[in-house]
Design an enzyme around this catalytic site. Structure first.
Site, mmCIF file in Angstrom:
data_model
loop_
_atom_site.group_PDB
_atom_site.id
_atom_site.type_symbol
_atom_site.label_atom_id
_atom_site.label_comp_id
_atom_site.label_asym_id
_atom_site.label_seq_id
_atom_site.Cartn_x
_atom_site.Cartn_y
_atom_site.Cartn_z
ATOM 1 N N ASP A 46 0.833 -1.203 0.299
ATOM 2 C CA ASP A 46 0.107 0.167 0.176
ATOM 3 C C ASP A 46 0.315 1.251 -0.028
ATOM 4 O O ASP A 46 0.653 2.657 -0.397
ATOM 5 C CB ASP A 46 -1.062 -0.051 1.377
ATOM 6 C CG ASP A 46 -1.683 -1.119 1.355
ATOM 7 O OD1 ASP A 46 -1.780 -2.017 0.136
ATOM 8 O OD2 ASP A 46 -2.394 -1.694 2.087
ATOM 9 N N ASN A 118 -6.442 7.148 0.152
ATOM 10 C CA ASN A 118 -6.300 6.891 1.823
ATOM 11 C C ASN A 118 -6.717 8.270 2.697
ATOM 12 O O ASN A 118 -7.774 7.944 2.990
ATOM 13 C CB ASN A 118 -4.677 6.769 2.932
ATOM 14 C CG ASN A 118 -4.673 5.045 2.408
ATOM 15 O OD1 ASN A 118 -5.511 4.069 1.192
ATOM 16 N ND2 ASN A 118 -4.009 4.216 2.619
#
Length: 268
Positions: A46, A118
């Protein structure tokens, strides 16, 4: 001729994988273009994807991201060393399956716009931040504290989870979240200090003593120079390749990543 770029973490095994993928792509006639690619291969997890998102802000909704796990497992990685060839085949044969991921749109410093996959944070760990928080045109509160964090649905499993925010597991991809960081609380002043779930129709505006504070957008950090910031779910989305044969739900991924105790559960 398709154009590609590769963004990778620093692991030794990733460097080997980069070489293998680049050779395969070039054998198919794809050309490397690190400025204006059509496909971005992300080798890592990520964090590496967030770095790639920062790298290609100007064309964020025009490129396609293929995340290949190398290192720690993440929510966005859908391929690995054994399956990445399926992504390349999908490019060549025009059979790719694309998931459109929500992005936060942040407007600051006199109309600069950036996008977060995010989260975005407004922080100052030395001096108290004082700002009014508006949702659309309604005043939510007069905030005082160390900071504020805003996350997308998928981002809710990252930093937001670490500060006891909510994990948004609903199927609605355009939900997002606001959470306070270390708010002031005493006998004369307090804030809501709870995770607030918002939708795509809601715009958050911060107005107050923000100049000199830090704005962190995923892996990108900038000094705030103005007194106002606006945040919302963007109309732009991030195009993410996914492998139908390895397409875990968010609930399944949470179990794998977080609920390790379930593997050792003993029924009474």
């Amino acid at each position: 001729m398709f154009k590609y770029a590769i963004i990778a973490n620093d692991y030794q095994e990733s460097a080997k994988l980069v070489s293998k993928i680049a050779k395969t792509l070039q054998n198919y006639g794809l050309a490397e273009d690190i400025v204006n690619p059509e496909y971005v291969f992300v080798i890592g997890g990520d964090g590496t994807l967030l770095r790639a998102v920062n790298e290609f802000q100007d064309i964020i909704d025009e490129v396609y991201f293929i995340v290949i796990k190398s290192g720690s497992l993440g929510f966005y990685a859908n391929y690995d060393e054994k399956t990445y060839s399926r992504a390349i085949d999908a490019i060549i044969n025009d059979t790719a399956r694309i998931r459109q991921m929500p992005l936060l749109e942040i407007k600051y410093n006199n109309n600069i716009i950036r996008y977060a996959l995010n989260e975005a944070k407004v922080v100052d760990h030395v001096k108290t931040i004082r700002t009014d928080i508006y949702v659309n045109n309604d005043l939510l509160e007069h905030f005082r504290g160390s900071g504020l964090v805003f996350s997308t649905k998928t981002g809710s499993t990252g930093y937001m989870r670490a500060i006891n925010g909510s994990i948004i597991a609903a199927n609605m991809t355009t939900l997002w979240q606001l959470k306070e960081i270390a708010p002031v609380a005493n006998s004369t002043f307090s804030t809501i200090n709870a995770s607030i779930i918002l939708d795509q129709a809601q715009v958050v505006r911060l107005t107050g003593e923000l100049a000199g504070k830090s704005l962190v957008i995923d892996t990108y950090e900038s000094e705030i120079l103005s007194s106002q910031i606006e945040l919302k779910i963007s109309q732009k989305t991030l195009n993410l390749f996914y492998d139908e044969e390895n397409n875990l739900s968010m609930i399944a991924k949470m179990k794998i990543l977080f609920a390790h105790c379930n593997n050792n559960r003993r029924d009474e």
